[in-house]
Scaffold this active site. Structure first.
Site, PDB file in Angstrom:
ATOM      1  N   THR A  66       0.652  -1.052   0.051  1.00  0.00           N
ATOM      2  CA  THR A  66       0.077  -0.106  -0.079  1.00  0.00           C
ATOM      3  C   THR A  66       0.926   1.255  -0.018  1.00  0.00           C
ATOM      4  O   THR A  66       0.318   2.521  -0.032  1.00  0.00           O
ATOM      5  CB  THR A  66      -0.994   0.055   1.245  1.00  0.00           C
ATOM      6  OG1 THR A  66       0.060  -0.029   2.356  1.00  0.00           O
ATOM      7  CG2 THR A  66      -1.995  -0.971   1.235  1.00  0.00           C
ATOM      8  N   ASP A  80      -0.220  -5.197   3.441  1.00  0.00           N
ATOM      9  CA  ASP A  80       1.032  -4.600   4.199  1.00  0.00           C
ATOM     10  C   ASP A  80       0.934  -3.033   4.415  1.00  0.00           C
ATOM     11  O   ASP A  80       0.564  -2.329   3.242  1.00  0.00           O
ATOM     12  CB  ASP A  80       2.172  -5.037   3.303  1.00  0.00           C
ATOM     13  CG  ASP A  80       3.527  -4.199   3.930  1.00  0.00           C
ATOM     14  OD1 ASP A  80       4.154  -4.838   4.960  1.00  0.00           O
ATOM     15  OD2 ASP A  80       3.981  -3.115   3.632  1.00  0.00           O
ATOM     16  N   TYR A 117       2.751   5.688   5.388  1.00  0.00           N
ATOM     17  CA  TYR A 117       2.052   6.004   4.061  1.00  0.00           C
ATOM     18  C   TYR A 117       0.841   6.935   4.073  1.00  0.00           C
ATOM     19  O   TYR A 117       0.017   6.939   3.182  1.00  0.00           O
ATOM     20  CB  TYR A 117       1.675   4.357   3.777  1.00  0.00           C
ATOM     21  CG  TYR A 117       2.818   3.335   3.636  1.00  0.00           C
ATOM     22  CD1 TYR A 117       3.767   3.748   3.512  1.00  0.00           C
ATOM     23  CD2 TYR A 117       2.424   1.938   3.644  1.00  0.00           C
ATOM     24  CE1 TYR A 117       5.034   2.749   3.319  1.00  0.00           C
ATOM     25  CE2 TYR A 117       3.285   1.083   3.379  1.00  0.00           C
ATOM     26  CZ  TYR A 117       4.720   1.567   3.448  1.00  0.00           C
ATOM     27  OH  TYR A 117       5.790   0.710   3.022  1.00  0.00           O
ATOM     28  N   LYS A 157       4.010  -0.647  10.425  1.00  0.00           N
ATOM     29  CA  LYS A 157       5.380  -0.309  10.777  1.00  0.00           C
ATOM     30  C   LYS A 157       5.607   1.016  11.708  1.00  0.00           C
ATOM     31  O   LYS A 157       4.704   1.944  11.396  1.00  0.00           O
ATOM     32  CB  LYS A 157       6.078  -0.084   9.590  1.00  0.00           C
ATOM     33  CG  LYS A 157       5.937  -1.143   8.581  1.00  0.00           C
ATOM     34  CD  LYS A 157       6.765  -1.133   7.482  1.00  0.00           C
ATOM     35  CE  LYS A 157       6.350  -2.264   6.131  1.00  0.00           C
ATOM     36  NZ  LYS A 157       5.205  -1.688   5.282  1.00  0.00           N
ATOM     37  N   HIS A 164      10.471   0.242  10.974  1.00  0.00           N
ATOM     38  CA  HIS A 164      10.468   0.502   9.527  1.00  0.00           C
ATOM     39  C   HIS A 164      11.819   0.849   8.839  1.00  0.00           C
ATOM     40  O   HIS A 164      12.209   0.119   7.754  1.00  0.00           O
ATOM     41  CB  HIS A 164       9.591   1.660   9.245  1.00  0.00           C
ATOM     42  CG  HIS A 164       9.111   1.953   7.926  1.00  0.00           C
ATOM     43  ND1 HIS A 164       7.721   2.403   7.537  1.00  0.00           N
ATOM     44  CD2 HIS A 164       9.351   1.431   6.694  1.00  0.00           C
ATOM     45  CE1 HIS A 164       7.543   2.307   6.384  1.00  0.00           C
ATOM     46  NE2 HIS A 164       8.464   1.773   5.701  1.00  0.00           N
ATOM     47  N   SER A 169      12.695  -3.817   9.212  1.00  0.00           N
ATOM     48  CA  SER A 169      12.645  -3.695   7.820  1.00  0.00           C
ATOM     49  C   SER A 169      13.799  -2.735   7.236  1.00  0.00           C
ATOM     50  O   SER A 169      14.212  -1.974   8.125  1.00  0.00           O
ATOM     51  CB  SER A 169      11.239  -3.004   7.291  1.00  0.00           C
ATOM     52  OG  SER A 169      11.071  -2.747   6.041  1.00  0.00           O
ATOM     53  N   ASN A 170      14.425  -3.201   6.221  1.00  0.00           N
ATOM     54  CA  ASN A 170      15.673  -2.566   5.814  1.00  0.00           C
ATOM     55  C   ASN A 170      16.664  -2.709   6.789  1.00  0.00           C
ATOM     56  O   ASN A 170      17.455  -1.944   6.950  1.00  0.00           O
ATOM     57  CB  ASN A 170      15.376  -0.989   5.574  1.00  0.00           C
ATOM     58  CG  ASN A 170      14.484  -0.874   4.626  1.00  0.00           C
ATOM     59  OD1 ASN A 170      14.375  -1.040   3.360  1.00  0.00           O
ATOM     60  ND2 ASN A 170      13.045  -0.096   5.055  1.00  0.00           N
ATOM     61  N   SER A 191       8.669  -3.913  -3.169  1.00  0.00           N
ATOM     62  CA  SER A 191       8.903  -3.445  -4.428  1.00  0.00           C
ATOM     63  C   SER A 191       9.319  -4.675  -5.238  1.00  0.00           C
ATOM     64  O   SER A 191      10.235  -4.520  -6.136  1.00  0.00           O
ATOM     65  CB  SER A 191       9.993  -2.566  -4.523  1.00  0.00           C
ATOM     66  OG  SER A 191       9.834  -1.455  -3.671  1.00  0.00           O
ATOM     67  N   PRO A 242       8.213   0.770 -10.038  1.00  0.00           N
ATOM     68  CA  PRO A 242       8.252   1.624 -11.147  1.00  0.00           C
ATOM     69  C   PRO A 242       7.456   2.997 -10.740  1.00  0.00           C
ATOM     70  O   PRO A 242       7.879   4.107 -11.436  1.00  0.00           O
ATOM     71  CB  PRO A 242       7.469   1.236 -12.115  1.00  0.00           C
ATOM     72  CG  PRO A 242       6.399  -0.029 -11.649  1.00  0.00           C
ATOM     73  CD  PRO A 242       7.353  -0.465 -10.468  1.00  0.00           C
ATOM     74  N   LYS A 293       2.257  -3.974  -5.131  1.00  0.00           N
ATOM     75  CA  LYS A 293       1.436  -2.684  -4.916  1.00  0.00           C
ATOM     76  C   LYS A 293       0.660  -2.608  -6.141  1.00  0.00           C
ATOM     77  O   LYS A 293       1.151  -2.419  -7.331  1.00  0.00           O
ATOM     78  CB  LYS A 293       2.047  -1.532  -4.394  1.00  0.00           C
ATOM     79  CG  LYS A 293       1.385  -0.179  -4.474  1.00  0.00           C
ATOM     80  CD  LYS A 293       1.305   0.538  -5.858  1.00  0.00           C
ATOM     81  CE  LYS A 293       0.231   1.654  -5.734  1.00  0.00           C
ATOM     82  NZ  LYS A 293       0.222   2.268  -7.010  1.00  0.00           N
ATOM     83  N   SER A 294      -0.635  -2.461  -5.977  1.00  0.00           N
ATOM     84  CA  SER A 294      -1.404  -1.997  -6.979  1.00  0.00           C
ATOM     85  C   SER A 294      -2.688  -1.288  -6.542  1.00  0.00           C
ATOM     86  O   SER A 294      -3.390  -1.734  -5.506  1.00  0.00           O
ATOM     87  CB  SER A 294      -1.781  -3.170  -8.251  1.00  0.00           C
ATOM     88  OG  SER A 294      -2.445  -2.586  -9.203  1.00  0.00           O
ATOM     89  N   ASN A 320      -2.247 -10.182 -10.067  1.00  0.00           N
ATOM     90  CA  ASN A 320      -1.181 -10.390  -9.185  1.00  0.00           C
ATOM     91  C   ASN A 320      -1.120 -11.533  -8.226  1.00  0.00           C
ATOM     92  O   ASN A 320      -0.177 -12.169  -7.550  1.00  0.00           O
ATOM     93  CB  ASN A 320      -0.761  -9.115  -8.450  1.00  0.00           C
ATOM     94  CG  ASN A 320      -0.206  -8.040  -9.361  1.00  0.00           C
ATOM     95  OD1 ASN A 320      -0.133  -8.338 -10.570  1.00  0.00           O
ATOM     96  ND2 ASN A 320       0.020  -6.617  -9.088  1.00  0.00           N
TER      97      ASN A 320
HETATM   98  P1  A2P Z   1      -0.702   0.308 -10.555  1.00  0.00           P
HETATM   99  O1  A2P Z   1      -1.160   0.460  -8.746  1.00  0.00           O
HETATM  100  O2  A2P Z   1      -1.555   1.370 -11.202  1.00  0.00           O
HETATM  101  O3  A2P Z   1      -1.380  -1.296 -10.661  1.00  0.00           O
HETATM  102  P2  A2P Z   1       5.944  -2.521  -6.764  1.00  0.00           P
HETATM  103  O4  A2P Z   1       5.118  -3.664  -6.075  1.00  0.00           O
HETATM  104  O5  A2P Z   1       7.440  -3.004  -7.158  1.00  0.00           O
HETATM  105  O6  A2P Z   1       6.174  -1.484  -5.882  1.00  0.00           O
HETATM  106  O7  A2P Z   1       5.442  -1.853  -8.079  1.00  0.00           O
HETATM  107  C1  A2P Z   1       4.180  -1.265  -7.827  1.00  0.00           C
HETATM  108  C2  A2P Z   1       4.040  -0.552  -9.229  1.00  0.00           C
HETATM  109  O8  A2P Z   1       3.719  -1.459 -10.554  1.00  0.00           O
HETATM  110  C3  A2P Z   1       2.878   0.388  -9.290  1.00  0.00           C
HETATM  111  O9  A2P Z   1       2.992   1.389 -10.344  1.00  0.00           O
HETATM  112  C4  A2P Z   1       1.734  -0.229  -9.954  1.00  0.00           C
HETATM  113  O10 A2P Z   1       0.686   0.427 -10.629  1.00  0.00           O
HETATM  114  C5  A2P Z   1       2.588  -1.149 -10.887  1.00  0.00           C
HETATM  115  N1  A2P Z   1       1.765  -2.850 -11.305  1.00  0.00           N
HETATM  116  C6  A2P Z   1       1.345  -3.237 -10.202  1.00  0.00           C
HETATM  117  N2  A2P Z   1       0.859  -4.486 -10.787  1.00  0.00           N
HETATM  118  C7  A2P Z   1       1.228  -4.399 -11.972  1.00  0.00           C
HETATM  119  C8  A2P Z   1       0.957  -5.615 -13.016  1.00  0.00           C
HETATM  120  N3  A2P Z   1       0.582  -6.553 -13.018  1.00  0.00           N
HETATM  121  N4  A2P Z   1       1.610  -5.048 -14.272  1.00  0.00           N
HETATM  122  C9  A2P Z   1       2.233  -3.893 -14.376  1.00  0.00           C
HETATM  123  N5  A2P Z   1       2.519  -2.998 -13.432  1.00  0.00           N
HETATM  124  C10 A2P Z   1       1.923  -3.183 -12.206  1.00  0.00           C
END
Ligand code: A2P
Length: 353
Positions: A63, A87, A92, A121, A154, A191-192, A240, A245, A295-296, A305
Protein backbone atom coordinates in the site's frame (compact mmCIF):
# COMPACT_ATOMS: atom_id res chain seq x y z
CA UNK A 1 5.25 -25.65 -4.11
CA UNK A 2 1.65 -26.93 -4.18
CA UNK A 3 0.11 -26.18 -7.52
CA UNK A 4 -3.56 -27.17 -7.51
CA UNK A 5 -5.34 -24.54 -5.48
CA UNK A 6 -9.13 -24.75 -5.30
CA UNK A 7 -10.89 -21.51 -6.08
CA UNK A 8 -14.44 -21.03 -4.86
CA UNK A 9 -16.71 -18.38 -6.23
CA UNK A 10 -18.75 -16.60 -3.57
CA UNK A 11 -20.13 -13.93 -5.85
CA UNK A 12 -23.74 -14.62 -4.87
CA UNK A 13 -23.16 -14.19 -1.19
CA UNK A 14 -25.78 -11.89 0.38
CA UNK A 15 -25.74 -12.48 4.10
CA UNK A 16 -25.32 -8.94 5.36
CA UNK A 17 -27.69 -7.47 7.87
CA UNK A 18 -29.36 -4.19 7.00
CA UNK A 19 -26.93 -2.03 8.94
CA UNK A 20 -23.93 -3.76 7.34
CA UNK A 21 -25.45 -3.30 3.89
CA UNK A 22 -26.01 0.37 4.57
CA UNK A 23 -22.45 0.92 5.82
CA UNK A 24 -21.05 -1.02 2.91
CA UNK A 25 -22.92 0.78 0.20
CA UNK A 26 -22.02 4.11 1.80
CA UNK A 27 -18.35 3.20 1.74
CA UNK A 28 -18.54 1.74 -1.73
CA UNK A 29 -20.29 4.79 -3.09
CA UNK A 30 -17.59 6.95 -1.56
CA UNK A 31 -14.83 4.80 -2.99
CA UNK A 32 -16.35 3.73 -6.29
CA UNK A 33 -16.31 -0.01 -5.52
CA UNK A 34 -19.04 -2.00 -7.27
CA UNK A 35 -21.56 -3.06 -4.62
CA UNK A 36 -22.10 -6.44 -6.27
CA UNK A 37 -18.41 -7.24 -5.99
CA UNK A 38 -17.86 -11.00 -5.98
CA UNK A 39 -15.66 -13.06 -3.73
CA UNK A 40 -12.97 -15.45 -4.70
CA UNK A 41 -11.67 -17.70 -1.97
CA UNK A 42 -8.19 -18.96 -2.66
CA UNK A 43 -7.31 -21.71 -0.24
CA UNK A 44 -4.92 -22.89 0.85
CA UNK A 45 -2.60 -19.99 0.19
CA UNK A 46 1.13 -20.58 0.15
CA UNK A 47 2.41 -19.34 3.48
CA UNK A 48 5.39 -19.46 5.79
CA UNK A 49 5.66 -20.23 9.48
CA UNK A 50 7.27 -17.45 11.50
CA UNK A 51 9.51 -17.77 14.55
CA UNK A 52 6.58 -16.46 16.60
CA UNK A 53 4.55 -19.54 15.63
CA UNK A 54 2.14 -17.54 13.44
CA UNK A 55 1.73 -18.02 9.71
CA UNK A 56 2.21 -15.36 7.03
CA UNK A 57 0.48 -15.71 3.62
CA UNK A 58 3.16 -15.27 0.98
CA UNK A 59 1.36 -12.85 -1.34
CA UNK A 60 0.26 -9.58 0.24
CA UNK A 61 -1.01 -6.29 -1.10
CA UNK A 62 1.46 -3.42 -0.87
CA UNK A 63 0.00 0.00 0.00
CA UNK A 64 3.02 2.35 -0.23
CA UNK A 65 2.10 5.17 -2.64
CA UNK A 66 -1.52 4.03 -2.87
CA UNK A 67 -3.29 7.35 -2.75
CA UNK A 68 -6.08 8.34 -0.44
CA UNK A 69 -9.31 7.91 -2.35
CA UNK A 70 -7.84 4.82 -4.06
CA UNK A 71 -6.30 2.68 -1.37
CA UNK A 72 -9.58 1.67 0.29
CA UNK A 73 -11.02 0.35 -2.95
CA UNK A 74 -7.73 -1.46 -3.63
CA UNK A 75 -7.82 -3.18 -0.24
CA UNK A 76 -11.49 -4.15 -0.61
CA UNK A 77 -10.85 -5.47 -4.12
CA UNK A 78 -7.84 -7.43 -2.91
CA UNK A 79 -9.64 -9.06 0.01
CA UNK A 80 -12.55 -10.05 -2.23
CA UNK A 81 -10.10 -11.32 -4.84
CA UNK A 82 -8.60 -13.66 -2.24
CA UNK A 83 -5.71 -11.72 -0.68
CA UNK A 84 -5.28 -12.42 3.02
CA UNK A 85 -2.27 -10.22 3.70
CA UNK A 86 -2.19 -6.42 3.60
CA UNK A 87 1.05 -4.54 4.20
CA UNK A 88 0.63 -1.10 5.76
CA UNK A 89 2.68 1.56 7.51
CA UNK A 90 1.95 4.69 9.45
CA UNK A 91 4.16 6.74 7.12
CA UNK A 92 2.06 5.79 4.09
CA UNK A 93 -0.56 8.16 5.53
CA UNK A 94 -3.41 6.01 4.31
CA UNK A 95 -4.02 3.58 7.18
CA UNK A 96 -7.31 5.24 8.08
CA UNK A 97 -8.77 4.47 4.68
CA UNK A 98 -7.30 0.96 4.72
CA UNK A 99 -9.05 0.45 8.05
CA UNK A 100 -12.40 1.61 6.67
CA UNK A 101 -12.15 -0.82 3.78
CA UNK A 102 -11.04 -3.68 6.00
CA UNK A 103 -13.96 -3.08 8.36
CA UNK A 104 -16.42 -2.94 5.48
CA UNK A 105 -15.18 -6.20 3.99
CA UNK A 106 -15.11 -7.96 7.37
CA UNK A 107 -18.70 -6.77 7.90
CA UNK A 108 -19.71 -8.64 4.75
CA UNK A 109 -19.01 -11.79 6.73
CA UNK A 110 -17.02 -13.80 4.19
CA UNK A 111 -13.56 -12.98 5.48
CA UNK A 112 -12.81 -13.13 9.19
CA UNK A 113 -10.30 -10.92 10.96
CA UNK A 114 -8.21 -13.90 12.01
CA UNK A 115 -7.86 -14.93 8.38
CA UNK A 116 -6.23 -11.66 7.36
CA UNK A 117 -2.59 -10.88 8.12
CA UNK A 118 -2.17 -7.16 8.80
CA UNK A 119 1.25 -5.55 9.05
CA UNK A 120 2.09 -2.03 10.13
CA UNK A 121 5.39 -0.29 10.80
CA UNK A 122 6.88 2.00 13.43
CA UNK A 123 8.10 5.21 11.83
CA UNK A 124 11.56 6.66 12.48
CA UNK A 125 10.24 9.58 14.54
CA UNK A 126 8.57 7.17 17.00
CA UNK A 127 11.67 5.18 18.03
CA UNK A 128 11.75 6.75 21.48
CA UNK A 129 10.60 3.89 23.76
CA UNK A 130 8.11 6.29 25.35
CA UNK A 131 6.44 6.77 21.94
CA UNK A 132 6.33 3.21 20.65
CA UNK A 133 3.08 2.03 22.19
CA UNK A 134 1.17 5.17 21.24
CA UNK A 135 2.41 4.89 17.65
CA UNK A 136 1.34 1.27 17.48
CA UNK A 137 -2.05 2.07 18.99
CA UNK A 138 -2.57 4.88 16.47
CA UNK A 139 -1.98 2.46 13.60
CA UNK A 140 -4.32 -0.07 15.22
CA UNK A 141 -6.98 2.58 15.67
CA UNK A 142 -6.70 3.75 12.07
CA UNK A 143 -6.69 0.18 10.80
CA UNK A 144 -9.63 -0.62 13.12
CA UNK A 145 -8.03 -3.75 14.51
CA UNK A 146 -7.54 -4.86 18.09
CA UNK A 147 -4.25 -6.55 17.30
CA UNK A 148 -1.64 -6.38 14.54
CA UNK A 149 -0.29 -9.57 13.03
CA UNK A 150 3.09 -8.00 12.46
CA UNK A 151 4.72 -4.76 13.57
CA UNK A 152 8.02 -3.80 11.99
CA UNK A 153 10.67 -1.24 12.81
CA UNK A 154 10.47 0.54 9.45
CA UNK A 155 14.14 1.60 9.17
CA UNK A 156 17.25 1.43 11.38
CA UNK A 157 16.98 5.21 11.34
CA UNK A 158 15.70 7.71 13.90
CA UNK A 159 16.35 11.02 12.23
CA UNK A 160 18.60 12.23 15.06
CA UNK A 161 21.99 13.21 13.62
CA UNK A 162 25.14 12.17 15.44
CA UNK A 163 27.78 9.45 15.53
CA UNK A 164 25.43 6.73 16.82
CA UNK A 165 21.77 5.87 16.36
CA UNK A 166 19.79 7.61 19.10
CA UNK A 167 17.76 6.25 20.71
CA UNK A 168 19.61 2.97 20.25
CA UNK A 169 17.78 0.39 18.15
CA UNK A 170 17.94 -2.05 21.08
CA UNK A 171 15.91 0.32 23.25
CA UNK A 172 13.24 0.70 20.59
CA UNK A 173 13.19 -3.06 20.18
CA UNK A 174 12.65 -3.59 23.90
CA UNK A 175 9.60 -1.32 23.68
CA UNK A 176 8.34 -3.34 20.70
CA UNK A 177 8.74 -6.54 22.73
CA UNK A 178 6.35 -5.07 25.25
CA UNK A 179 3.74 -4.72 22.53
CA UNK A 180 3.84 -8.50 22.20
CA UNK A 181 3.63 -8.89 26.00
CA UNK A 182 0.54 -6.68 26.01
CA UNK A 183 -1.16 -8.61 23.22
CA UNK A 184 -1.25 -5.66 20.84
CA UNK A 185 1.01 -7.35 18.32
CA UNK A 186 1.50 -11.04 17.50
CA UNK A 187 4.85 -10.89 15.76
CA UNK A 188 7.57 -8.25 15.65
CA UNK A 189 10.27 -7.73 13.09
CA UNK A 190 12.33 -5.20 11.21
CA UNK A 191 12.60 -3.70 7.77
CA UNK A 192 15.60 -2.48 5.80
CA UNK A 193 18.05 -4.14 8.18
CA UNK A 194 21.40 -5.53 7.09
CA UNK A 195 22.62 -8.85 8.52
CA UNK A 196 25.05 -6.90 10.71
CA UNK A 197 22.33 -4.69 12.21
CA UNK A 198 20.04 -7.67 12.68
CA UNK A 199 22.74 -9.63 14.42
CA UNK A 200 23.41 -6.78 16.82
CA UNK A 201 19.69 -6.46 17.56
CA UNK A 202 19.29 -10.20 18.06
CA UNK A 203 22.17 -10.30 20.54
CA UNK A 204 20.17 -8.26 23.05
CA UNK A 205 16.66 -9.34 22.11
CA UNK A 206 14.30 -11.17 24.42
CA UNK A 207 11.94 -11.83 21.47
CA UNK A 208 13.81 -12.55 18.25
CA UNK A 209 12.87 -10.53 15.14
CA UNK A 210 10.82 -12.93 13.02
CA UNK A 211 10.77 -10.96 9.78
CA UNK A 212 13.08 -8.70 7.79
CA UNK A 213 11.21 -6.82 5.07
CA UNK A 214 13.60 -5.61 2.39
CA UNK A 215 13.67 -4.83 -1.30
CA UNK A 216 13.93 -7.98 -3.42
CA UNK A 217 13.32 -8.76 -7.10
CA UNK A 218 15.47 -10.24 -9.88
CA UNK A 219 17.33 -6.92 -10.30
CA UNK A 220 18.13 -6.86 -6.55
CA UNK A 221 17.94 -10.42 -5.40
CA UNK A 222 19.42 -9.76 -1.99
CA UNK A 223 20.35 -13.43 -1.94
CA UNK A 224 23.09 -13.22 0.65
CA UNK A 225 20.78 -11.53 3.13
CA UNK A 226 17.94 -13.95 2.30
CA UNK A 227 20.20 -16.94 2.97
CA UNK A 228 21.59 -15.38 6.16
CA UNK A 229 18.07 -14.78 7.47
CA UNK A 230 16.86 -18.22 6.40
CA UNK A 231 19.71 -19.88 8.30
CA UNK A 232 18.42 -18.16 11.45
CA UNK A 233 14.71 -18.80 10.87
CA UNK A 234 14.07 -15.16 9.98
CA UNK A 235 11.49 -14.80 7.24
CA UNK A 236 12.26 -12.41 4.39
CA UNK A 237 9.49 -10.30 2.89
CA UNK A 238 10.19 -8.79 -0.53
CA UNK A 239 9.07 -5.22 -1.06
CA UNK A 240 9.02 -3.49 -4.45
CA UNK A 241 8.84 -6.90 -6.18
CA UNK A 242 8.05 -5.30 -9.54
CA UNK A 243 10.95 -2.89 -9.22
CA UNK A 244 8.82 -0.09 -7.80
CA UNK A 245 8.25 1.74 -11.11
CA UNK A 246 6.09 4.37 -9.41
CA UNK A 247 8.67 5.41 -6.80
CA UNK A 248 11.19 7.08 -9.13
CA UNK A 249 9.65 10.52 -8.78
CA UNK A 250 8.85 10.05 -5.07
CA UNK A 251 12.41 9.26 -4.00
CA UNK A 252 14.32 11.04 -6.75
CA UNK A 253 15.53 8.00 -8.71
CA UNK A 254 16.41 8.57 -12.34
CA UNK A 255 13.62 7.46 -14.66
CA UNK A 256 16.31 5.77 -16.79
CA UNK A 257 16.96 3.00 -14.27
CA UNK A 258 15.99 -0.27 -16.01
CA UNK A 259 12.89 -2.01 -14.71
CA UNK A 260 12.58 -5.78 -14.15
CA UNK A 261 9.02 -5.47 -15.50
CA UNK A 262 10.58 -4.61 -18.87
CA UNK A 263 13.43 -7.11 -18.75
CA UNK A 264 13.85 -9.29 -21.85
CA UNK A 265 14.47 -12.50 -19.93
CA UNK A 266 11.43 -11.89 -17.72
CA UNK A 267 9.39 -11.21 -20.87
CA UNK A 268 10.67 -14.42 -22.49
CA UNK A 269 9.79 -16.52 -19.41
CA UNK A 270 6.36 -14.84 -19.28
CA UNK A 271 5.76 -15.66 -22.95
CA UNK A 272 6.78 -19.31 -22.41
CA UNK A 273 4.25 -19.61 -19.59
CA UNK A 274 1.50 -17.44 -21.05
CA UNK A 275 1.74 -15.15 -18.00
CA UNK A 276 2.54 -11.47 -17.52
CA UNK A 277 5.99 -10.21 -16.53
CA UNK A 278 4.53 -9.09 -13.18
CA UNK A 279 3.18 -12.58 -12.51
CA UNK A 280 6.58 -14.08 -13.28
CA UNK A 281 8.28 -11.68 -10.86
CA UNK A 282 5.77 -12.42 -8.08
CA UNK A 283 5.94 -16.17 -8.68
CA UNK A 284 9.75 -16.02 -8.57
CA UNK A 285 9.51 -14.46 -5.10
CA UNK A 286 7.01 -17.08 -3.91
CA UNK A 287 9.17 -19.96 -5.15
CA UNK A 288 12.17 -18.74 -3.18
CA UNK A 289 10.04 -18.85 -0.03
CA UNK A 290 9.80 -15.12 0.57
CA UNK A 291 6.56 -13.30 1.08
CA UNK A 292 6.00 -10.65 -1.55
CA UNK A 293 4.08 -7.37 -1.61
CA UNK A 294 3.05 -6.24 -5.10
CA UNK A 295 1.40 -2.83 -4.87
CA UNK A 296 -1.48 -1.99 -7.15
CA UNK A 297 -4.59 0.15 -7.10
CA UNK A 298 -5.88 -1.30 -10.37
CA UNK A 299 -8.57 -4.01 -9.90
CA UNK A 300 -7.43 -6.16 -12.84
CA UNK A 301 -3.78 -6.00 -11.81
CA UNK A 302 -4.65 -6.69 -8.16
CA UNK A 303 -6.47 -9.87 -9.20
CA UNK A 304 -3.81 -10.92 -11.71
CA UNK A 305 -1.02 -10.41 -9.18
CA UNK A 306 -2.57 -13.10 -6.94
CA UNK A 307 -2.91 -15.55 -9.81
CA UNK A 308 0.51 -16.90 -9.00
CA UNK A 309 -0.46 -19.24 -6.18
CA UNK A 310 -1.76 -22.28 -8.00
CA UNK A 311 -1.82 -24.20 -11.22
CA UNK A 312 1.52 -23.11 -12.61
CA UNK A 313 5.09 -22.54 -11.59
CA UNK A 314 8.47 -21.48 -12.93
CA UNK A 315 10.60 -24.37 -14.15
CA UNK A 316 14.07 -24.70 -12.57
CA UNK A 317 15.76 -23.36 -15.71
CA UNK A 318 13.44 -20.33 -15.70
CA UNK A 319 14.30 -19.63 -12.07
CA UNK A 320 17.98 -20.08 -12.95
CA UNK A 321 17.66 -17.53 -15.78
CA UNK A 322 16.16 -14.95 -13.40
CA UNK A 323 18.78 -15.80 -10.77
CA UNK A 324 21.52 -15.06 -13.30
CA UNK A 325 20.41 -11.57 -14.43
CA UNK A 326 23.61 -9.57 -14.18
CA UNK A 327 22.19 -6.15 -13.34
CA UNK A 328 21.87 -5.82 -9.58
CA UNK A 329 20.85 -2.50 -8.07
CA UNK A 330 18.44 -1.20 -5.49
CA UNK A 331 15.50 0.89 -6.55
CA UNK A 332 15.08 2.20 -3.00
CA UNK A 333 18.70 2.86 -2.13
CA UNK A 334 18.26 4.64 1.21
CA UNK A 335 20.37 7.61 0.10
CA UNK A 336 17.72 9.88 1.64
CA UNK A 337 19.00 8.80 5.09
CA UNK A 338 22.61 9.71 4.44
CA UNK A 339 23.79 12.57 6.67
CA UNK A 340 27.36 13.88 6.95
CA UNK A 341 26.81 14.21 10.73
CA UNK A 342 26.02 10.48 11.01
CA UNK A 343 24.98 7.93 11.99
CA UNK A 344 24.98 6.93 8.29
CA UNK A 345 27.45 9.01 6.31
CA UNK A 346 27.00 6.86 3.21
CA UNK A 347 24.62 4.24 1.89
CA UNK A 348 27.42 1.75 2.50
CA UNK A 349 27.13 2.51 6.23
CA UNK A 350 23.35 2.23 6.10
CA UNK A 351 23.44 -1.18 4.41
CA UNK A 352 26.78 -2.34 5.89
CA UNK A 353 28.20 -3.09 2.46
P1 A2P B 1 -0.78 0.30 -10.32
O1 A2P B 1 -0.96 0.58 -8.87
O2 A2P B 1 -1.38 1.35 -11.20
O3 A2P B 1 -1.21 -1.10 -10.71
P2 A2P B 1 6.01 -2.52 -6.68
O4 A2P B 1 5.04 -3.55 -6.19
O5 A2P B 1 7.32 -3.10 -7.10
O6 A2P B 1 6.18 -1.40 -5.71
O7 A2P B 1 5.41 -1.87 -8.02
C1 A2P B 1 4.22 -1.12 -7.97
C2 A2P B 1 4.01 -0.48 -9.32
O8 A2P B 1 3.78 -1.49 -10.31
C3 A2P B 1 2.83 0.44 -9.39
O9 A2P B 1 3.16 1.50 -10.27
C4 A2P B 1 1.73 -0.41 -9.99
O10 A2P B 1 0.79 0.38 -10.66
C5 A2P B 1 2.51 -1.28 -10.93
N1 A2P B 1 1.89 -2.61 -11.11
C6 A2P B 1 1.25 -3.36 -10.20
N2 A2P B 1 0.86 -4.53 -10.71
C7 A2P B 1 1.25 -4.52 -12.01
C8 A2P B 1 1.13 -5.45 -13.07
N3 A2P B 1 0.51 -6.62 -12.91
N4 A2P B 1 1.67 -5.11 -14.28
C9 A2P B 1 2.29 -3.93 -14.45
N5 A2P B 1 2.44 -3.00 -13.47
C10 A2P B 1 1.93 -3.30 -12.26
Amino acid sequence: MASNVPVKDFSNLTELNEEQKRQLSELERAQGVASDAGYRIVAPQPSAKLLSGYTIPLVGLGTWKSAKGEVGAAVATALRAGYRHIDCARIYQNEHEVGEALAAVLAEGVVKREEVFITSKLWNSDHDPARVEAACRKSMEDLRVDYLDLYLMHWPVTGNPGPTVQPPLADTWAAMEQLVDKGLVRTIGVSNFSAKKLEALMAGARIQPAVNQVEAHPYWRNEELRAWCAARGIHLTAYSPLGSPDSAAVIGRSADVPSPLKDETVAAVAAELGKSPAQVLIRWAVQRGTSVLPKSVNPQRIAANLDVVGGWELAPEQVAALDALPLQRRMVDGSFWVDARGPYRSTAELWDE
